[in-house]
Design a protein around this motif. Sequence first.
Motif, PDB file in Angstrom:
ATOM      1  N   SER A  11      11.101   3.356   5.901  1.00  0.00           N
ATOM      2  CA  SER A  11       9.979   2.433   5.708  1.00  0.00           C
ATOM      3  C   SER A  11      10.115   1.507   4.497  1.00  0.00           C
ATOM      4  N   PRO A  12      10.642   1.945   3.350  1.00  0.00           N
ATOM      5  CA  PRO A  12      10.706   0.990   2.235  1.00  0.00           C
ATOM      6  C   PRO A  12      11.542  -0.263   2.556  1.00  0.00           C
ATOM      7  N   TRP A  27      -3.180  -3.733   7.112  1.00  0.00           N
ATOM      8  CA  TRP A  27      -3.347  -2.345   7.544  1.00  0.00           C
ATOM      9  C   TRP A  27      -1.999  -1.705   7.869  1.00  0.00           C
ATOM     10  N   GLU A  28      -1.031  -2.463   8.337  1.00  0.00           N
ATOM     11  CA  GLU A  28       0.294  -1.909   8.618  1.00  0.00           C
ATOM     12  C   GLU A  28       1.018  -1.556   7.318  1.00  0.00           C
ATOM     13  N   ILE A  29       0.852  -2.383   6.312  1.00  0.00           N
ATOM     14  CA  ILE A  29       1.464  -2.090   5.006  1.00  0.00           C
ATOM     15  C   ILE A  29       0.829  -0.837   4.420  1.00  0.00           C
ATOM     16  N   ALA A  30      -0.500  -0.750   4.483  1.00  0.00           N
ATOM     17  CA  ALA A  30      -1.199   0.421   3.947  1.00  0.00           C
ATOM     18  C   ALA A  30      -0.821   1.690   4.709  1.00  0.00           C
ATOM     19  N   LEU A  35       1.935   6.866   5.040  1.00  0.00           N
ATOM     20  CA  LEU A  35       2.858   7.788   5.714  1.00  0.00           C
ATOM     21  C   LEU A  35       4.023   8.165   4.811  1.00  0.00           C
ATOM     22  N   LEU A  36       4.502   7.206   4.022  1.00  0.00           N
ATOM     23  CA  LEU A  36       5.586   7.493   3.081  1.00  0.00           C
ATOM     24  C   LEU A  36       5.124   8.500   2.032  1.00  0.00           C
ATOM     25  N   GLY A  37       3.920   8.312   1.496  1.00  0.00           N
ATOM     26  CA  GLY A  37       3.381   9.260   0.508  1.00  0.00           C
ATOM     27  C   GLY A  37       3.191  10.647   1.094  1.00  0.00           C
ATOM     28  N   ALA A  38       2.656  10.715   2.313  1.00  0.00           N
ATOM     29  CA  ALA A  38       2.467  12.015   2.964  1.00  0.00           C
ATOM     30  C   ALA A  38       3.808  12.686   3.234  1.00  0.00           C
TER      31      ALA A  38
END
Length: 74
Positions: A11-12, A27-30, A35-38
């Motif tokens: 994702s990054p 909303w897609e960026i958020a 998801l990356l944080g989770a």
Amino acid sequence: MKILSFFPLTSPMAMFARIAMSTVPFWEIALSIGLLGAGVVVIGILAAKIYRVGVLLYGTRPKIGELLKALKRA
């Protein structure tokens, strides 16, 4: 590219490329960041459990079955 921008391992770079090449809804960026944080938290917890088993079994090589039992127990 859209699917890869939500998958935590890619994702990054994928989201950065999408933002550079086109307009991406907020909303897609958020969602990608969430998801990356989770994913980071989940992988960190699993790594800590596997590390704990490795420390407790110091001197013997842990087997895959023992690691899976430890992950299910904790």
